[in-house]
Design a protein around this motif. Structure first.
Motif, PDB file in Angstrom:
ATOM      1  N   GLN A 113      32.032  -8.534 -11.434  1.00 58.68           N
ATOM      2  CA  GLN A 113      33.103  -9.529 -11.430  1.00 58.68           C
ATOM      3  C   GLN A 113      33.611  -9.728 -10.003  1.00 58.68           C
ATOM      4  OE1 GLN A 113      36.004  -8.972 -14.600  1.00 58.68           O
ATOM      5  NE2 GLN A 113      34.498  -7.787 -15.782  1.00 58.68           N
TER       6      GLN A 113
ATOM      7  N   ALA B  12      38.945 -12.933  -8.670  1.00 58.10           N
ATOM      8  CA  ALA B  12      39.542 -13.121  -9.997  1.00 58.10           C
ATOM      9  C   ALA B  12      40.770 -12.240 -10.185  1.00 58.10           C
ATOM     10  CB  ALA B  12      38.512 -12.830 -11.081  1.00 58.10           C
ATOM     11  N   PHE B  13      40.962 -11.278  -9.287  1.00 58.37           N
ATOM     12  CA  PHE B  13      42.062 -10.327  -9.432  1.00 58.37           C
ATOM     13  C   PHE B  13      43.027 -10.531  -8.259  1.00 58.37           C
ATOM     14  CE2 PHE B  13      38.375  -8.627 -11.577  1.00 58.37           C
ATOM     15  CZ  PHE B  13      38.890  -8.229 -12.802  1.00 58.37           C
TER      16      PHE B  13
ATOM     17  N   THR C 197      43.270  -9.793 -15.371  1.00 54.65           N
ATOM     18  CA  THR C 197      42.221  -9.178 -16.199  1.00 54.65           C
ATOM     19  C   THR C 197      40.919  -9.949 -16.102  1.00 54.65           C
ATOM     20  OG1 THR C 197      42.888 -10.464 -18.139  1.00 54.65           O
ATOM     21  CG2 THR C 197      43.905  -8.295 -17.863  1.00 54.65           C
ATOM     22  N   GLY C 198      39.846  -9.236 -16.440  1.00 53.42           N
ATOM     23  CA  GLY C 198      38.544  -9.847 -16.591  1.00 53.42           C
ATOM     24  C   GLY C 198      38.285 -10.180 -18.048  1.00 53.42           C
TER      25      GLY C 198
ATOM     26  N   ARG D  87      37.954  -4.309 -20.933  1.00 50.31           N
ATOM     27  CA  ARG D  87      37.907  -5.270 -19.830  1.00 50.31           C
ATOM     28  C   ARG D  87      38.537  -4.633 -18.585  1.00 50.31           C
ATOM     29  NH1 ARG D  87      42.447  -9.823 -21.611  1.00 50.31           N
ATOM     30  NH2 ARG D  87      44.260  -8.439 -21.676  1.00 50.31           N
TER      31      ARG D  87
ATOM     32  N   GLN E  44      43.832  -5.234 -13.442  1.00 52.20           N
ATOM     33  CA  GLN E  44      44.347  -4.938 -12.104  1.00 52.20           C
ATOM     34  C   GLN E  44      45.603  -4.079 -12.212  1.00 52.20           C
ATOM     35  OE1 GLN E  44      44.534  -8.294  -9.466  1.00 52.20           O
ATOM     36  NE2 GLN E  44      45.837  -7.239  -7.948  1.00 52.20           N
TER      37      GLN E  44
END
Length: 347
Positions: free
Chosen positions: A221, A225-226, A232-233, A323, A326
């Motif tokens: 990932q 995205a964090f 979260t993923g 998942r 962070q």
């Protein structure tokens, strides 16, 4: 209904003429204090839950004097009067060709079998009946004179007596009382009963079976995205089979123990977030979720009930998801590895 089994006594045509000394001992038999019952639907009623456990050989428990003309000296025993028949028979220990009555133990589905191997002019192979009452002929000894030795050896085993064996506790109890008698009457001369007991025994349902290793790939990932604490993923669903659960269980709970501990913020732990292994990405944890309950997996040692549990059912599935999560304001790239141990609690 009292349960009676073999032991050794004395009998004669002139009972008053026979005198015996000896006895008076109390022996606790060496049955295991913990018996774990596997899933038992495949075991027929009458299956031994423990091997036959032999008590000490006591060939000279009683010394009896039988004057000339007094007739037979015989051997008989009986179980303690508090035992009640479970309504089934099991074969005696190997080498003894007869059946033994099984008594109730106080735990549903578990019985106690008691066999007495008599000594009278040598070790005997068995009785004509597996359940003689006081005074009932078991072995005839036609000798007379002083110093006749009577005794024997107790064998005990736990036995499955019903389709489902329940977990529970067998209390310490007396299972056999041996006394020299003649035609159903205790002889004179000072002989006292020889008593045999079993210890307290815990009957415990065996454990369910879960895989020794389940791997969940969360995939690569992007760090972008964090961007904030709590980011979260995507969820990744996975399932863990739980099989071979004993029929005696009344409840199953499970907990997931994080090998690497928890993130610094307790609020994250309450959301099912666990820490990853040292040397990996910074500011990232893994969140665990129970799909069956729709709730985060709580931090160990808190446990959750197994959803859909039904007593007697052998197989279930832990329906989970995980998942990336962070845990700090900023992150650094690296591997994301974590390990949890599944702990099951049975009742």
């Amino acid at each position: 209904m009292s349960l009676l089994v073999p032991a050794l006594l004395a009998s004669a045509a002139a009972s008053a003429a026979i005198t015996c000394t000896g006895g008076g001992g109390t022996t606790t038999l060496g049955l295991p204090t913990l018996v774990v019952i596997p899933r038992d639907t495949t075991m027929p009623v009458g299956t031994l839950l423990t091997p036959w456990v032999a008590g000490p050989e006591r060939p000279y428990t009683f010394t009896c004097n039988a004057p000339g003309g007094s007739g037979y000296v015989r051997g008989v025993s009986r179980n303690a009067s508090g035992l009640v028949s479970a309504g089934i028979l099991v074969p005696a220990p190997p080498g003894y060709a007869l059946d033994v009555t099984v008594a109730q133990s106080g735990v549903p589905g578990v019985g106690i079998a008691v066999y007495y191997r008599p000594y009278l002019r040598g070790w005997q192979t068995g009785f004509r009946s597996g359940l003689p009452d006081w005074g009932r002929t078991s072995i005839d000894y036609t000798g007379t004179g002083a110093g006749n030795q009577l005794g024997g050896q107790i064998f005990t085993a736990l036995v499955k007596t019903a389709g489902v064996v329940s977990a529970g506790n067998i209390v310490p109890m007396e299972v056999a009382t041996i006394l020299a008698t003649s035609s159903g009457t205790a002889v004179g001369g000072g002989a006292t009963p020889d008593r045999y007991r079993i210890p307290a025994i815990r009957i415990q349902a065996g454990a369910c079976v879960i895989p020794s290793d389940t791997r969940v790939a969360l995939g690569d990932q992007k760090r972008t995205a964090f961007t904030a604490h709590g980011a979260t993923g995507p969820w990744v669903d996975f399932r863990i089979p739980v099989t071979g659960c004993p029929a005696a269980l009344t409840s199953i709970e499970y907990g997931l123990r994080s090998v690497n501990g928890f993130p610094p913020d307790p609020a994250d732990s309450a959301k099912g977030v666990i820490a990853i292994a040292p040397g990996g990405a910074k500011g990232i944890g893994i969140q665990l979720w129970d799909n069956a309950t729709g709730a985060a997996v709580p931090p160990y040692p808190t446990r959750m009930g197994l959803r859909g549990f039904v007593p007697g059912t052998a197989a279930y599935t832990l329906d989970l998801r995980a998942r990336m999560y962070q845990t700090l304001p900023a992150t650094e790239p690296g591997p994301v590895d974590a390990q949890v141990e599944i702990t099951m609690m049975y009742r």
